[in-house]
Design a protein around this motif. Structure first.
Motif, PDB file in Angstrom:
ATOM      1  N   THR A 231      13.939  15.839   7.970  1.00  0.00           N
ATOM      2  CA  THR A 231      13.649  14.403   7.919  1.00  0.00           C
ATOM      3  C   THR A 231      13.439  13.830   9.311  1.00  0.00           C
ATOM      4  O   THR A 231      12.571  12.969   9.508  1.00  0.00           O
ATOM      5  CB  THR A 231      14.773  13.652   7.189  1.00  0.00           C
ATOM      6  OG1 THR A 231      16.041  14.066   7.726  1.00  0.00           O
ATOM      7  CG2 THR A 231      14.751  13.954   5.691  1.00  0.00           C
ATOM      8  N   ASP A 232      14.209  14.298  10.295  1.00  0.00           N
ATOM      9  CA  ASP A 232      13.992  13.855  11.676  1.00  0.00           C
ATOM     10  C   ASP A 232      12.610  14.283  12.156  1.00  0.00           C
ATOM     11  O   ASP A 232      11.921  13.532  12.862  1.00  0.00           O
ATOM     12  CB  ASP A 232      15.059  14.450  12.600  1.00  0.00           C
ATOM     13  CG  ASP A 232      16.454  13.937  12.306  1.00  0.00           C
ATOM     14  OD1 ASP A 232      16.573  12.859  11.686  1.00  0.00           O
ATOM     15  OD2 ASP A 232      17.424  14.619  12.679  1.00  0.00           O
ATOM     16  N   GLU A 235       9.788  12.083  10.893  1.00  0.00           N
ATOM     17  CA  GLU A 235       9.700  10.846  11.673  1.00  0.00           C
ATOM     18  C   GLU A 235       8.963  11.087  12.988  1.00  0.00           C
ATOM     19  O   GLU A 235       8.135  10.263  13.412  1.00  0.00           O
ATOM     20  CB  GLU A 235      11.103  10.294  11.916  1.00  0.00           C
ATOM     21  CG  GLU A 235      11.787   9.835  10.640  1.00  0.00           C
ATOM     22  CD  GLU A 235      13.278   9.591  10.814  1.00  0.00           C
ATOM     23  OE1 GLU A 235      13.749   9.634  11.972  1.00  0.00           O
ATOM     24  OE2 GLU A 235      13.963   9.361   9.797  1.00  0.00           O
ATOM     25  N   GLU A 266      14.777  14.418  -1.086  1.00  0.00           N
ATOM     26  CA  GLU A 266      15.119  13.754   0.172  1.00  0.00           C
ATOM     27  C   GLU A 266      13.942  13.701   1.146  1.00  0.00           C
ATOM     28  O   GLU A 266      13.575  12.626   1.636  1.00  0.00           O
ATOM     29  CB  GLU A 266      16.313  14.481   0.807  1.00  0.00           C
ATOM     30  CG  GLU A 266      17.032  13.680   1.866  1.00  0.00           C
ATOM     31  CD  GLU A 266      18.337  14.351   2.268  1.00  0.00           C
ATOM     32  OE1 GLU A 266      19.380  13.689   2.165  1.00  0.00           O
ATOM     33  OE2 GLU A 266      18.306  15.529   2.672  1.00  0.00           O
ATOM     34  N   ALA A 267      13.347  14.853   1.441  1.00  0.00           N
ATOM     35  CA  ALA A 267      12.230  14.872   2.398  1.00  0.00           C
ATOM     36  C   ALA A 267      11.004  14.166   1.825  1.00  0.00           C
ATOM     37  O   ALA A 267      10.290  13.451   2.552  1.00  0.00           O
ATOM     38  CB  ALA A 267      11.884  16.310   2.781  1.00  0.00           C
ATOM     39  N   GLU A 269      10.970  11.674  -0.271  1.00  0.00           N
ATOM     40  CA  GLU A 269      11.197  10.232  -0.199  1.00  0.00           C
ATOM     41  C   GLU A 269      11.011   9.709   1.218  1.00  0.00           C
ATOM     42  O   GLU A 269      10.422   8.638   1.426  1.00  0.00           O
ATOM     43  CB  GLU A 269      12.609   9.899  -0.703  1.00  0.00           C
ATOM     44  CG  GLU A 269      12.760  10.027  -2.208  1.00  0.00           C
ATOM     45  CD  GLU A 269      14.160   9.706  -2.681  1.00  0.00           C
ATOM     46  OE1 GLU A 269      15.065   9.522  -1.812  1.00  0.00           O
ATOM     47  OE2 GLU A 269      14.375   9.645  -3.903  1.00  0.00           O
ATOM     48  N   ARG A 270      11.476  10.468   2.214  1.00  0.00           N
ATOM     49  CA  ARG A 270      11.302  10.019   3.604  1.00  0.00           C
ATOM     50  C   ARG A 270       9.827  10.017   3.978  1.00  0.00           C
ATOM     51  O   ARG A 270       9.360   9.094   4.660  1.00  0.00           O
ATOM     52  CB  ARG A 270      12.084  10.945   4.550  1.00  0.00           C
ATOM     53  CG  ARG A 270      12.134  10.417   5.979  1.00  0.00           C
ATOM     54  CD  ARG A 270      12.964   9.143   6.049  1.00  0.00           C
ATOM     55  NE  ARG A 270      12.862   8.463   7.333  1.00  0.00           N
ATOM     56  CZ  ARG A 270      12.298   7.272   7.489  1.00  0.00           C
ATOM     57  NH1 ARG A 270      11.769   6.642   6.453  1.00  0.00           N
ATOM     58  NH2 ARG A 270      12.253   6.693   8.673  1.00  0.00           N
ATOM     59  N   GLU A 273       8.282   6.903   2.546  1.00  0.00           N
ATOM     60  CA  GLU A 273       8.658   5.726   3.327  1.00  0.00           C
ATOM     61  C   GLU A 273       7.823   5.609   4.603  1.00  0.00           C
ATOM     62  O   GLU A 273       7.492   4.507   5.048  1.00  0.00           O
ATOM     63  CB  GLU A 273      10.136   5.789   3.688  1.00  0.00           C
ATOM     64  CG  GLU A 273      11.084   5.634   2.511  1.00  0.00           C
ATOM     65  CD  GLU A 273      12.512   6.039   2.843  1.00  0.00           C
ATOM     66  OE1 GLU A 273      13.365   5.947   1.934  1.00  0.00           O
ATOM     67  OE2 GLU A 273      12.774   6.447   3.996  1.00  0.00           O
TER      68      GLU A 273
END
Length: 301
Positions: A231-232, A235, A266-267, A269-270, A273
């Protein structure tokens, strides 16, 4: 070729109903002093999927595929299945093998890499299970197979499929389960992952940039683990202007919970976003090429 009279499919195990979730997680984390609240938090990931990990059904499918491959190629060996952390427990399987008169078996582990949690721990589990069963057969673990065509080729096809579903210029991002930096053989694990990712990337998208990142870390924040986390990294790619990402779970052989939750929930959804187009490549699972790997490895034993 060494003489074996059985193949043992050895896997991690997973809950098969809501009532199994916490006992399973307690098995996995035994001796690590993980707070009950953390187990409950992770348990919610399983409950999103009805309290059922896909890993056991995936093992059933793989076992059946290996048996079909053996039959098609004249390999007359029974295939047994045992797990480290849930039923069918490894010791129970070894007990059944002993009762069936098996004297020497080869173990095919659903983990492709070297390293402590991906290889050494399985060797300890085999030794412990054999100690529990009087007259247990000898069990030789087959070699790691991260560089074998039966593992690599399905990932090449899956990476190409994921890229084809995305806009031009999508970034290939390979993921694997993170481990603590202090874990034995961590350097070898990371090196093999990088080599496998490089091979798949070179064939799936020659010349295109790619990254290797990690997922599913646990433990206290003060303990350093392999990074960056997926996830980082999403970004970071977003800040750099990347608009589409194809995630390839190169560290996994099947779509078990770390893939289904950490990547597909999780990934994903990120990425949504951040406005990133996102696709996740399939794992080998019961692909016939992957199911043929035990036969090939047996031929080299």
């Amino acid at each position: 070729m060494r003489s074996y009279d059985a193949l043992l499919l050895l896997s991690f195990g997973g809950p098969e109903g809501p009532e199994d979730v916490i006992p399973f997680l307690e098995n996995v984390t035994r001796g690590r002093n993980i707070p009950k609240e953390r187990l409950e938090e992770v348990g919610e990931h399983y409950r999103l999927f009805g309290g059922v990990s896909p890993i056991n059904q995936l093992c059933r499918d793989l076992k059946a595929a290996i048996e079909r491959d053996f039959a098609a190629h004249g390999v007359d060996l029974p295939v047994y299945w045992g797990n480290r952390n849930w039923t069918p427990y490894l010791a129970d399987t070894v007990r059944q093998m002993t009762a069936d008169g098996i004297r020497r078996a080869a173990a095919f582990v659903t983990s492709a890499y070297s390293g402590y949690s991906t290889n050494d721990q399985y060797l300890k589990d085999i030794a412990r299970a054999r100690e529990e069963v009087p007259g247990a057969p000898e069990i030789d673990k087959l070699p790691v197979y991260w560089d074998r065509p039966g593992f690599i080729d399905p990932f090449v096809d899956a990476a190409q499929d994921a890229l084809s579903s995305l806009p031009e210029g999508a970034r290939l991002v390979f993921t694997a389960h993170s481990v603590p930096l202090a874990q034995p053989n961590r350097e070898l694990y990371a090196s093999e992952l990088e080599q496998a990712a490089r091979t798949v990337a070179g064939r799936a998208a020659p010349g295109a940039p790619w990254d290797l990142v990690y997922q599913s870390r646990s433990g206290p924040p003060s303990q350093p683990w392999l990074e960056p986390q997926i996830t980082d990294h999403l970004e970071k790619l977003h800040r750099e202007g990347v608009r589409a990402v194809a995630v390839v779970p190169i560290g996994f052989v099947s779509d078990h919970m770390e893939v289904k939750y950490d990547l597909d929930v999780e990934a994903a959804e990120r990425a949504a976003e951040l406005g990133l187009a996102y696709a996740r490549a399939a794992t080998p699972g019961a692909d016939p090429r992957f199911a043929a790997l035990p036969r090939h490895l047996l031929g080299e034993a």
